[in-house]
Design a protein around this motif. Structure first.
Motif, short mmCIF file in Angstrom:
data_model
loop_
_atom_site.label_atom_id
_atom_site.label_comp_id
_atom_site.label_asym_id
_atom_site.label_seq_id
_atom_site.Cartn_x
_atom_site.Cartn_y
_atom_site.Cartn_z
N GLY A 20 0.79 -1.22 0.00
CA GLY A 20 0.00 0.00 0.00
C GLY A 20 0.82 1.27 0.00
N LEU A 21 2.06 1.22 0.53
CA LEU A 21 2.86 2.43 0.69
C LEU A 21 4.00 2.47 -0.30
CD1 LEU A 21 3.12 2.49 4.59
CD2 LEU A 21 1.62 3.88 3.16
N PRO A 22 4.29 3.65 -0.89
CA PRO A 22 5.44 3.78 -1.78
C PRO A 22 6.74 3.86 -0.98
CG PRO A 22 4.37 5.90 -1.53
CD PRO A 22 3.53 4.91 -0.78
N HIS A 23 7.83 3.35 -1.56
CA HIS A 23 9.15 3.39 -0.92
C HIS A 23 10.19 3.87 -1.92
CE1 HIS A 23 7.45 1.34 2.51
NE2 HIS A 23 7.05 0.34 1.74
N PHE A 24 11.27 4.45 -1.38
CA PHE A 24 12.36 4.94 -2.22
C PHE A 24 13.65 4.28 -1.75
CE2 PHE A 24 15.44 8.46 -3.39
CZ PHE A 24 15.40 8.19 -4.75
N ASP A 25 14.23 3.45 -2.61
CA ASP A 25 15.39 2.64 -2.25
C ASP A 25 16.59 3.04 -3.08
OD1 ASP A 25 17.06 0.57 -1.36
OD2 ASP A 25 16.36 -0.77 -2.93
N THR A 26 17.58 3.68 -2.44
CA THR A 26 18.80 4.08 -3.14
C THR A 26 19.92 4.26 -2.11
OG1 THR A 26 19.73 5.66 -4.73
CG2 THR A 26 18.33 6.55 -3.00
N PRO A 27 21.16 3.98 -2.46
CA PRO A 27 22.24 4.12 -1.49
C PRO A 27 22.59 5.59 -1.23
CG PRO A 27 23.15 3.53 -3.61
CD PRO A 27 21.65 3.45 -3.74
N GLU A 28 23.16 5.85 -0.06
CA GLU A 28 23.71 7.14 0.35
C GLU A 28 22.65 8.17 0.74
OE1 GLU A 28 26.74 7.23 1.17
OE2 GLU A 28 27.13 5.30 0.29
N ILE A 29 21.47 8.16 0.13
CA ILE A 29 20.42 9.09 0.54
C ILE A 29 19.99 8.78 1.97
CG2 ILE A 29 18.03 9.84 0.13
CD1 ILE A 29 19.95 10.88 -1.93
N VAL A 30 19.88 9.80 2.82
CA VAL A 30 19.48 9.60 4.21
C VAL A 30 17.97 9.38 4.28
CG1 VAL A 30 19.42 10.58 6.53
CG2 VAL A 30 21.40 10.98 5.05
N GLN A 31 17.56 8.30 4.94
CA GLN A 31 16.17 7.90 5.01
C GLN A 31 15.65 7.97 6.45
OE1 GLN A 31 14.24 6.96 2.48
NE2 GLN A 31 15.44 5.89 0.92
N PHE A 32 14.44 8.48 6.60
CA PHE A 32 13.72 8.44 7.87
C PHE A 32 12.69 7.33 7.78
CE2 PHE A 32 10.04 10.49 10.32
CZ PHE A 32 10.40 9.86 11.50
N VAL A 33 12.81 6.32 8.63
CA VAL A 33 11.95 5.15 8.57
C VAL A 33 11.21 4.99 9.90
CG1 VAL A 33 11.92 2.62 8.48
CG2 VAL A 33 13.27 3.92 6.83
N TYR A 51 12.84 10.29 2.44
CA TYR A 51 14.25 10.62 2.28
C TYR A 51 14.48 12.11 2.52
CZ TYR A 51 13.27 12.30 -2.51
OH TYR A 51 12.79 12.98 -3.60
N MET A 52 15.67 12.43 3.00
CA MET A 52 16.03 13.80 3.34
C MET A 52 16.48 14.56 2.10
SD MET A 52 15.51 13.97 6.66
CE MET A 52 14.04 12.97 6.24
N ARG A 53 15.94 15.75 1.93
CA ARG A 53 16.25 16.57 0.76
C ARG A 53 17.29 17.65 1.05
NH1 ARG A 53 11.11 14.70 0.47
NH2 ARG A 53 10.26 14.19 -1.60
N SER A 54 17.63 17.86 2.32
CA SER A 54 18.59 18.89 2.66
C SER A 54 19.16 18.62 4.05
CB SER A 54 17.93 20.28 2.65
OG SER A 54 17.00 20.39 3.72
N HIS A 76 11.42 4.82 15.36
CA HIS A 76 11.89 5.76 14.35
C HIS A 76 13.40 5.58 14.18
CE1 HIS A 76 8.14 7.94 14.33
NE2 HIS A 76 8.26 8.35 15.58
N CYS A 77 13.89 5.66 12.96
CA CYS A 77 15.34 5.67 12.76
C CYS A 77 15.68 6.46 11.50
CB CYS A 77 15.92 4.27 12.69
SG CYS A 77 15.11 3.16 11.54
N LEU A 78 16.84 7.07 11.52
CA LEU A 78 17.35 7.88 10.42
C LEU A 78 18.70 7.32 10.03
CD1 LEU A 78 16.64 10.59 8.85
CD2 LEU A 78 18.27 11.68 10.40
#
Length: 209
Positions: free
Chosen positions: A25-38, A156-159, A111-113
């Motif tokens: 049901g939920l979209p996800h963004f999977d890529t290395p190095e980008i900081v993710q909030f999960v 994912y974090m944009r800045s 929560h984890c970043l």
């Protein structure tokens, strides 16, 4: 190699990181190095009506976060043995599979970043945390059955500014939920496990008391 996507935004044939995909049901963004909030949570932490997938992900996330902070469900993560188990799982592969920046274990959610190391996929990392801890937590509790809710939220974090605000939000979650008066009082978070000042990398300040 150029990534190719099908009409439903899922990766075509081939391994590696998936980019944008939506397995459930939920979209996800999977890529290395980008900081993710999960955020992932216990199976009984929300009533079914909260997760109306006709809403946008932003609207749903805000409502989910508010409801989670009410402490619904069995709140097994308030058990110190289980919280310690989950914390150990998060820290186990720091700087190997991912770089962990911040985390907080609440009574019914986590929560984890972090940012992935090359060669490790987001879904695989989250699955490893959940499968490892679910089996052992059930043994601690003397129960069988589903422990974690199947899906998870990621953003994912944009800045750098967004990342700093997200770290603050994660570590202040227990204060916001009325569980303590200062974030460093909460045992199960990166706030309490950081040494005082000096490093620009919060993960480098973890202590293991």
């Amino acid at each position: 190699m150029e990534r190719k996507y099908s009409a439903n935004n899922l990766p075509m044939e081939g391994g590696g990181h998936r980019g944008w995909y939506q397995p459930h049901g939920l979209p996800h963004f999977d890529t290395p190095e980008i900081v993710q909030f999960v955020t992932f949570r216990l199976a009984d932490s929300l009533p079914a009506w909260v997760e109306d997938r006709r809403e946008t992900s932003v609207e749903m996330r805000r409502r989910v976060e508010s409801k989670l902070d009410e402490g619904m469900g069995t709140c097994w993560l308030a058990n110190a043995d289980i919280a310690l188990l989950v914390e150990g799982a998060l820290l186990a592969f720091h700087m190997q599979r991912y770089r962990l920046w911040s985390w907080c274990i609440m009574p019914n959610h986590v929560h984890c970043l972090f940012n992935l190391k090359d060669g490790w996929r987001l879904a695989d990392v989250v699955k490893s945390w959940k499968s490892y801890t679910a089996a052992r937590a059930n043994r601690i509790l003397g129960r069988q059955g589903v422990f974690w809710q199947a899906d998870y939220f990621d953003r994912y974090m944009r800045s750098e500014d967004q990342m700093a605000l997200t770290i603050d939000d994660i570590e202040r979650n227990p204060v916001k939920a009325g569980l303590c008066t200062h974030c460093t009082e909460w045992r199960w978070s990166s706030a309490r496990r950081k040494l005082g000042g000096g490093s620009s990398d919060p993960a480098s300040n973890f202590i293991t008391e």
